[in-house]
Design a protein around this motif. Structure first.
Motif: not given
Lengths: 794, 271
Positions: A288-296, B1-7, B37-40, B43-45
Motif C-alpha cells: 500500500r505504501t509502495e502504491a502511493a508513489v509507484s501507481t499513477i 510492507m513485509i516485516p523483518a524476520a523475528v523470533d 506494533l504490527v504496523p510499525l 514498515l520496518r520501523l
C-alpha cells in the motif's frame, strides 16, 4: 438512429437486480492476483529512489546477493537490453510533444521518489524484501522540481534531452478574434484560478503481476491486476519484442481501478523480462505504501477560467487556460487526460465563443494519468465554481444563473463551441428536481435565520450542474486527437445447444458489475433467465478482441456490441424457426423466448428447440451455417453526454474550521438504465470519491518531492462513517447514438460532487468575504481563511 | 510492507512472559493486540528480534468494580470496555473513550494495556486514564509495582515501564461526575488531531496529541478548581505544550483547537 424510449420489452432490463458477482466476492471465492498459487515463482521487490531527483553514481548489490533466498539483483544498466522500447505513451497529443525515454528500471538518473533503480529477485516475497535492504545505491541528489509553476520556468530541466520541462502546449481556439471581442464587450468578466491537488487513486486492491513463461515454445502468460488486458497485450508485445500471438494477458478478479490500472507499468514489463531471463514464473505484489508513489496519481492541474457575460449573466464566452502536471514521465494516456475535459469548460451552458489551452509540464513527482473522470471533473469544477462567482456578480441566485444559461432542450443535438455534438439533453428538470429533493427554499430560509441569529455554525448550499462526454469513443474522433488506438468494442453472443448463453465481451470489469448487466441485456432480448447467461471476459485467450474498461465506455460501447450481436443471433434463430415451422420469417414474432406465427399461436417453437436444431444441423435452411452465434465490433458514432444536477449542504464550524456534509441530492440522467441498483451504486461511490477531493484527499508533497501522504493514515480516503444518506433521483433522456439509448454513469458522481461541495463551503463563508477555499477544505485551511477574513474586516 | 524476520515466543503465563523478556533483553517486544506494533513492524520501523505473545494469557482481561475503584486487566480489549455495562455504570467516560479508538476491527484486537504501554500521545485511552487519575500496575521479575498515570509517560512512545516489565492492570476511580471527550479528527477512524478529556466536572483534564506525551492540562484544572468560567479556564489549555506539526495541523492551529475543544468539553461536563 433516434431512440426516444427503451427498446427493452423483456421485463428484465430496468429492474434493480442484485449483482451476480457479489456472492463470490463476499465469500472470498474470487481470486485476486495475490491469491494465485503459482508453483516455483520467483518474487520481485523494487529498489526505489528515495530522492525526487538524483544521479545514480553507483549501485552495490553484493550484500543483497548474499541475503538468504535472493537469486539475482538487476540494475537499470543490467537490463538495458531487455526492452525493445521504453514504456509506452499512447497519446502524443501534439506532433512536437516531448516524451522522454521511460525505462522500467531507471538508467543513470532517478526522476521521482519511487522511480525504480534496481530489482531484487528472490525465492520468496520475504526474501525479496530482505534483499532490498542489501542494495546500496549511491546518489548525487539534484534540485527537485515539485511544482508546475517551477517546472514552467525551466530552472531545473529534468530531462536534459528534452531541453525543457514543457511537454506540450495544446490549444483549442476556434476563433481567437471572437474571443477577444467577446471579452471586450462583456458586462461581466469573471476570472477565477483553481488548483486541483494530486490524488492517489487508492483502488481497494493494489496492483500485482505474475508473468508465467513457457521457455520452450516462447509463450508468455501475464496475470495482472489491470483494467486493460487487451491494450496491455499489444503494448507489452511492442515493449518487450514478444510476438503478440505468443502473449496471453489475464486480469483475474480486479479490486477496483478508478483509472490507475489503465496503464502499462514498469513492474509488468520487468516481471515478463525476468520470467524470460530466468525461465520460471516471476511475480510482484504492490504494498500500500509502495502504491502511493509507484501507481499513477490523478488531477494535478492549475486552471484559470474566464467568463464573459452580458448584464443579465448570459454567457458570451468562456476561456480556460490550464497547467497540467504530467509528473516525471508520460504514462500511457497522461497527456490526453486534460483533453478529455478540453471540450467541456463551458459546461452545459449555451456559449457561442470558446477558448481552451493546456500546457503539460514535467515535475520530479510520481507520474499522473487518468483518474475517475479524467479531465471532466476538472472542467466541471472550473465552470461550476466560476458560475457561482458570476451569479454573485450579476446579483442572482446560483440556480437562476444556471437556468439562464442551460443549452435549451430544443437545440439538441447541440453543436458545441468546442466542436462536439452533444447528443441529447434536458437540463432544467434536473435542477428543479434536485432543488425539490434538498428543500432549496427551506434550506435558504434556514441559512438566513442562522445568519440573522449570529450562529457560528454556518450553513452552505452548493449547486453543481454538469454534462460530461463518455463512452470512449468514435475511433475517427480519437484519430483527430492523435490517440494511439481506436474506440470500438467487441462482443460475441453464443447460444449453446442446451439454450444456455455465453457472452464474450472485450470490456474488462473491475467492480462495475458487467456480468450482471450484460446478462440482463441478453436475457431481456432472448426472453430467458439472466442466470442462464454467462459473461466471459478479461482473458485475451477467451476474449481476443477488446478495448477494455475506462471512460464510462463499457455499456455505451461494449453493451451496444452485445445488444447488436444478440439481435443478429435472434435474426438467425428466426430464420431457422421459420424453416422449422414452414413459415415466412417475416411472419414470426419472438417473445418470451418463443417464436410463433402471427395469428397462429399454436404454431410455435421455443428458442431451445432452435438452439438444439442449430447445433445438430440436421435440418437447417439451405446454405446456413450450424450453431447460433454472432460476433460484432461496434464503433460508436459519437460520445454520449450524461448530465445532471447535484446539490450539497454543508455546515462549517467557525471555531474549528471543520466542514461537515449534512445533506446531498443528486439528479442524474444517463439515458435508459439497465440496472438501477448498479446506477445508484456507481453514483454513491462516485459522489463520495468526489467529495473526498473536496474535503479529505491530498497527495501532499514537501519541498523535496517527498509524498507526505503515502499511507492510509495520512491519505484520507473517507470511510462509511464519513458518508451520509444521499437523495438520488433521475430523469431519462435516451442517447440517440446507440440503439439502447444509454449513456455512461461510472464517473458522473465524481465529476459532479466536488464542485457542489466546494460551492457549498464557499456559500457558507461568503458573508465573511471568502470567495475561494483551496482543496481539500481541511479544518485548518478553512479556519485560516476565516481568520484571514476576520483579520481583514477587523 | 513485509516485516523483518523475528523470533516468536508464546507465553502461557505472566511469569513466563516476564522471563522471556528478561532473557531477550532490549530487543524483545510484547505482542498483545498488535494494533500499534504490527504496523510499525510491517514498515520496518520496529524490528524486534523476539516477539513475546501475551495475547492468550488467562486472567489479564476483565473489568471488576471494587468499592470506589475499577480494576481492568491489561489485556481487556477496547471493544470490551466499550460494551461493558459495569464500566458504563462505574466510569462512563472510559467506556465512551474506548468506543472512539480506531475502527471496530482495531477495537476488537487492541487492548487497554497495549495502548498505555505504547505511550502514543495521539492515542485516546492514555489521556482518559490520565484525566481520571488512574494507576497502572506493572509486574516484573521482582514483583509488582503501582505507577500513577501522571508518572507513567516519559517521552514519545516512552514510559517508565522497564524492558522486563509487563503491564498487568489499570485501575481508575469510580467516576460518574460530569465528563466529556472532545475528539477532533477528520475521519472517524483516525487518531485525534487534538483531543480533550474532561473528568469529574473539570477536576481532571487531559490532552491528546498536544506534545510528545499524553498530558494533563494542569493550568485548566487549576483554573476550574479556582472557579474560573469554562472559557477562562480553557484559555490555558495550550499553555506549556509543544504541539506537533503534521499534514492536518501545525502547532498554532493545534493550540487553537485545544482551547476551543477544552471550552466545549468543560461546558459539556458542567464545569
Amino acid at each position: 438512429m433516434t431512440v426516444t424510449e427503451s427498446p427493452f420489452i423483456g421485463g428484465i432490463v430496468g429492474e434493480s437486480r442484485l449483482r451476480h458477482e457479489d456472492p463470490a466476492l463476499l465469500t472470498g471465492e474470487s481470486k485476486f492476483i495475490d491469491d494465485l498459487q503459482i508453483p516455483g515463482a520467483l518474487w520481485v521487490a523494487c529498489v526505489r529512489s528515495p530522492h525526487a531527483h538524483a544521479r545514480i553514481t553507483g549501485i552495490d548489490t553484493s550484500a543483497a546477493l548474499a541475503t538468504d533466498g535472493v537469486v539475482a539483483v538487476y540494475t537499470g544498466d543490467d537490463l538495458a537490453d531487455a526492452w525493445a522500447a521504453p514504456l509506452p505513451c499512447a497519446w502524443p497529443v501534439t506532433d512536437d510533444m516531448k516524451n522522454p525515454a521511460h525505462h522500467p528500471v531507471a538508467q543513470g538518473k532517478a526522476n521521482y521518489a519511487g522511480d525504480i533503480v534496481a530489482v531484487v529477485v528472490a525465492e520468496s516475497r520475504y526474501a525479496a524484501a530482505d534483499g532490498l535492504e542489501g542494495v546500496v545505491v549511491d546518489y548525487e541528489p539534484l534540485d527537485a522540481v515539485v511544482t508546475m509553476e517551477d517546472a514552467e520556468t525551466d530552472r531545473v530541466v529534468i530531462h536534459e534531452d528534452c531541453g525543457t520541462n514543457v511537454s506540450y502546449v495544446w490549444p483549442l481556439v476556434p476563433d481567437p478574434e471572437a474571443v477577444e471581442a467577446a471579452f471586450a464587450d462583456a458586462t461581466h468578466h469573471i476570472t477565477e484560478t483553481f488548483v486541483h491537488q494530486r490524488l492517489i487513486p487508492t483502488a481497494m486492491e493494489p496492483r500485482g503481476v505474475v508473468a508465467v513463461p513457457a521457455p520452450h515454445n516462447g509463450d508468455m502468460t501475464l496475470y495482472s491486476s489491470t483494467q486493460i488486458p487487451h491494450v496491455l497485450k499489444v503494448m507489452a508485445a511492442l515493449t518487450l519484442g514478444i510476438p503478440e500471438q505468443k502473449l496471453r494477458v489475464i486480469a483475474p478478479s480486479v479490486g477496483g481501478g478508478f483509472g490507475c490500472k489503465l496503464n502499462v507499468y514498469a513492474e509488468e514489463i520487468i516481471c515478463m523480462a525476468l520470467a524470460q531471463r530466468h525461465g520460471v514464473p516471476v511475480r510482484w505484489t504492490e504494498g500500500r505504501t509502495e502504491a502511493a508513489v509507484s501507481t499513477i496519481q490523478g488531477r494535478a492541474q492549475r486552471q484559470t477560467i474566464e467568463l464573459a457575460s452580458d448584464a443579465d449573466g448570459k454567457l458570451t464566452a468562456v476561456r480556460a487556460t490550464l497547467l497540467a502536471d504530467m509528473g516525471a514521465y508520460l504514462q500511457l494516456v497522461a497527456p490526453g487526460v486534460p483533453l478529455l475535459g478540453a471540450f467541456l469548460y463551458h459546461g452545459l451552458y449555451d456559449v457561442p465563443v470558446y477558448s481552451f489551452t493546456c500546457k503539460g509540464v514535467f515535475t520530479n513527482l510520481t507520474p499522473t494519468d487518468a483518474y475517475r473522470g479524467a479531465g471532466r471533473p476538472e472542467a466541471t469544477y472550473a465552470i461550476e465554481r466560476a458560475m457561482d462567482a458570476l451569479a454573485v456578480a450579476v446579483g442572482v441566485g446560483p440556480d437562476e444563473i444556471r437556468s439562464r444559461n442551460f443549452i435549451p432542450t430544443e437545440k439538441f443535438p447541440y453543436d458545441s463551441p468546442a466542436g462536439l455534438t452533444f447528443d441529447s439533453g434536458n437540463y432544467q428538470p434536473t435542477l428543479d428536481r434536485a432543488k425539490e429533493l434538498i428543500d432549496w427554499d427551506g434550506r435558504r430560509a434556514e441559512q438566513a435565520e442562522r445568519r440573522a441569529a449570529g450562529s457560528t455554525t454556518h450553513l452552505g448550499i452548493g449547486i453543481s450542474s454538469y454534462v460530461e462526454m463518455c463512452g470512449l469513443a468514435p475511433s475517427r474522433t480519437l484519430a483527430a486527437l492523435n490517440y494511439g488506438a481506436g474506440g470500438w468494442e467487441s462482443a460475441t453472443v453464443r447460444i449453446l445447444p442446451t439454450c444456455k448463453v455465453q457472452v464474450v465481451t472485450g470490456t474488462t470489469p473491475h467492480g462495475q458489475g458487467h456480468e450482471t448487466c450484460w446478462s440482463m441485456i441478453v436475457a431481456d432480448q432472448l426472453g430467458i433467465d439472466p442466470d442462464d447467461v454467462e459473461v466471459l471476459h478479461s482473458d485475451t485467450a477467451i476474449s481476443p478482441l477488446g478495448m477494455d474498461t475506462y471512460g464510462s465506455r463499457s455499456l455505451a460501447v461494449g453493451g451496444t456490441a452485445i445488444w447488436m450481436a444478440t439481435e443478429q443471433v435472434i435474426d438467425k434463430a428466426r430464420a431457422i424457426a421459420a424453416h422449422m415451422l414452414e413459415a415466412n420469417a417475416d411472419d414470426l414474432e419472438f417473445a418470451g423466448g418463443t417464436f410463433s406465427v402471427k395469428g397462429s399461436p399454436d404454431k410455435e417453437v421455443p428458442l431451445a428447440g432452435v438452439a438444439f436444431g442449430a447445433f445438430t444441423a440436421h435440418d437447417l435452411p439451405d446454405g446456413m451455417e450450424p450453431n447460433l452465434q454472432a460476433q460484432v465490433t461496434f464503433d460508436p458514432s459519437n460520445f454520449v453526454f450524461p448530465f445532471g444536477t447535484h446539490i450539497a449542504v454543508v455546515e462549517v464550524d467557525e471555531a474549528t474550521g471543520a466542514v461537515e456534509l449534512i445533506d446531498y441530492a443528486a439528479v442524474d440522467d444517463c439515458g435508459n438504465q439497465i440496472n438501477p441498483l448498479i446506477v445508484e451504486g456507481q453514483l454513491h461511490g462516485g459522489i463520495v470519491q468526489g467529495v473526498a477531493q473536496a474535503l479529505w484527499e491530498d497527495a501532499a508533497y514537501d519541498a523535496d518531492g517527498q509524498c507526505r501522504a503515502a499511507n492510509l493514515a495520512d491519505y484520507l480516503v473517507p470511510s462509511a462513517a464519513e458518508c451520509i444518506d444521499m437523495k438520488l433521483d433521475h430523469t431519462v433522456t435516451p442517447s440517440p447514438s446507440n440503439p439502447m439509448g444509454v449513456k455512461g454513469i461510472g464517473e458522473a458522481g465524481t465529476i459532479a460532487s466536488t464542485p457542489a461541495v466546494m460551492n457549498a463551503v464557499v456559500d457558507a463563508l461568503r458573508p465573511m468575504g471568502i470567495t475561494d477555499i483551496t482543496m481539500p477544505a481541511s479544518p485548518m485551511t478553512v479556519r485560516r481563511a476565516i481568520e484571514a477574513a476576520q483579520g481583514d474586516s477587523a | 510492507m513485509i516485516p523483518a524476520a523475528v523470533d516468536y515466543v508464546r507465553a502461557d503465563s505472566a511469569e513466563a512472559a516476564i522471563a522471556a523478556l528478561a532473557e531477550a533483553g532490549d530487543e524483545a517486544k510484547l505482542l498483545a493486540g498488535g494494533q500499534s506494533l504490527v504496523p510499525l513492524m510491517r514498515l520496518r520501523l520496529a524490528t524486534p528480534s523476539v516477539l513475546v505473545d501475551i495475547g492468550r494469557l488467562d486472567g489479564l482481561a476483565g473489568i471488576s468494580v471494587d468499592g470506589d475503584t475499577v480494576g481492568i486487566g491489561a489485556l481487556t480489549t477496547h471493544s470490551a470496555l466499550e460494551h461493558s455495562a459495569d464500566l458504563a455504570a462505574a466510569c462512563p467516560l472510559l467506556a465512551h473513550v474506548a468506543a472512539q479508538v480506531g475502527d471496530p476491527a482495531v477495537r476488537h484486537r487492541g487492548t487497554l494495556g497495549g495502548s498505555l504501554a505504547h505511550a502514543d500521545p495521539a492515542s485516546d485511552l492514555p489521556a482518559a486514564v490520565l484525566a481520571l487519575g488512574g494507576t497502572l500496575v506493572a509486574t516484573g521479575p521482582g514483583g509488582s509495582r503501582e505507577i500513577a498515570a501522571t508518572d507513567f509517560f516519559t517521552g514519545f512512545l516512552e514510559s517508565v515501564l522497564g524492558p522486563d516489565e509487563l503491564l498487568t492492570e489499570v485501575r481508575v476511580p469510580v467516576s460518574t461526575g460530569g465528563w466529556c471527550y472532545q475528539k477532533f479528527n477528520r475521519r472517524a477512524q483516525d487518531w485525534a488531531i487534538v483531543g480533550v478529556v474532561v473528568a469529574e466536572g473539570g477536576a481532571g483534564v487531559a490532552l491528546v496529541n498536544m506534545g510528545s506525551t499524553p498530558m494533563r492540562a494542569a493550568g485548566v484544572e487549576a483554573a476550574v478548581a479556582a472557579g474560573a468560567s469554562a472559557g477562562d479556564a480553557a484559555s490555558a489549555a495550550a499553555d506549556g505544550t509543544e504541539p506537533p506539526t503534521d499534514n492536518n495541523a501545525d502547532g498554532d492551529y493545534r493550540a487553537h483547537l485545544a482551547r476551543v475543544l477544552t471550552e466545549r468539553a468543560l461546558v459539556a461536563a458542567g464545569a
